[in-house]
Design an enzyme around this catalytic site. Structure first.
Site, PDB file in Angstrom:
ATOM      1  CG  HIS A  93      -1.990   1.039   1.113  1.00  0.00           C
ATOM      2  ND1 HIS A  93      -1.753   2.364   1.402  1.00  0.00           N
ATOM      3  CD2 HIS A  93      -3.276   0.953   0.718  1.00  0.00           C
ATOM      4  CE1 HIS A  93      -2.870   3.049   1.189  1.00  0.00           C
ATOM      5  NE2 HIS A  93      -3.803   2.221   0.768  1.00  0.00           N
ATOM      6  CD  GLU A 165      -5.421   1.655  -3.195  1.00  0.00           C
ATOM      7  OE1 GLU A 165      -6.614   1.747  -2.918  1.00  0.00           O
ATOM      8  OE2 GLU A 165      -4.526   1.743  -2.343  1.00  0.00           O
TER       9      GLU A 165
END
Ligand code: PGA
Length: 259
Positions: A93, A165
């Site tokens: 992430h 993302e």
């Protein structure tokens, strides 16, 4: 379609349990092919897991270490996560890349370790604002995926999710602009081609899903999930309120309330 709720470090135990109970109650009847995954903090995984029994919700972690066992003070092994009921694990992430200096090489080892413990890696990739402004988006996606996935073998029962993302579109830490469906479709195509390069088309079709994450909410989710290349969403902020997350799931398929 898969919906992955990334609860980050945003809720303590009681809020986590309350949200989990509401979701299991209200998401009893999901359409076939719809998967919902909740990713609480490490500490709350073992409290959440029993609540998911008999429900349609599955459990995921927000990270794992790259070894199954050993002298790694403070780290969490993918094998432990699997034993505690996790099926999915978010890896790479952008918040971990930014705040903990996680590298593509480390993420590669985590992907291997997660697969070795029968977890489904949810590999997050995406360019930041400067890289986007400098027309480096494709290069960033290629580099992140090539390093993270080079040499990775997907076995018969393995599965992998790649989450696009773009850092600039994440609700916290972004620059306050939403990605357009055209941009997401374009990035999804790039990712698709890299997966084909690395694994071949059959593996892409059978074992790999590409999803989108970055300020997804009930008002914009359909624009992303209706893209041919996208088969789900990774949701941060909008997954913290039961009503909104349920609306995200309902709106994604263009349907009404799922209750
Ligand atoms: P957001 O977070 O939906 O709040 O933008 C997504 C993520 O960081 O995974």
């Amino acid at each position: 379609m898969i919906f992955i709720a990334n609860w980050k470090m945003k809720m303590g135990l009681s809020a986590t349990l309350e949200l989990t109970r509401t979701l299991t109650r209200q998401l009893r009847q999901l359409p076939d092919g719809t998967e919902v995954v909740v990713c609480p903090s490490y500490l709350n995984l073992t409290s959440v897991f029993p609540l998911l029994k008999g429900s349609r919700l599955q459990l995921g972690a927000q990270d794992c270490f790259w070894e199954a066992q050993g002298a790694f003070t403070g780290e969490i092994s993918p094998r432990d996560l699997q034993e505690q009921g996790c099926r999915f694990v978010i890896l790479g992430h952008s918040e971990r890349r930014l705040h903990l200096n996680e590298t593509d090489e480390q993420i590669h080892r985590k992907v291997e370790a997660a697969l070795a413990s029968s977890l489904v890696p949810v590999l997050c990739i995406g360019e930041n604002y400067e890289q986007r402004a400098g027309n480096q988006k494709d290069n960033v996606l290629i580099r992140q995926m090539q390093v993270a996935l080079q040499g990775v073998a997907l076995g018969a029962d393995d599965r992998m999710i790649i989450a696009y993302e773009p850092v600039w579109a994440i609700s916290t830490g972004g620059v306050g602009i939403e990605a357009t469906p055209q941009e997401v479709q374009y990035a999804g195509e790039v990712i698709r081609h890299i997966v084909i390069d690395l694994f071949g088309k059959a593996t892409l079709d059978q074992k790999v899903q590409i999803i989108y994450g970055g300020s997804v909410h009930s008002g914009n989710v359909r624009a992303f999930t209706s893209l041919p290349v996208i088969s789900g969403v990774l949701v941060g902020g909008a997954s913290l309120k039961a009503d909104e997350f349920i609306q995200v799931i309902a709106a994604a398929s263009g349907g009404g309330n799922q209750q």
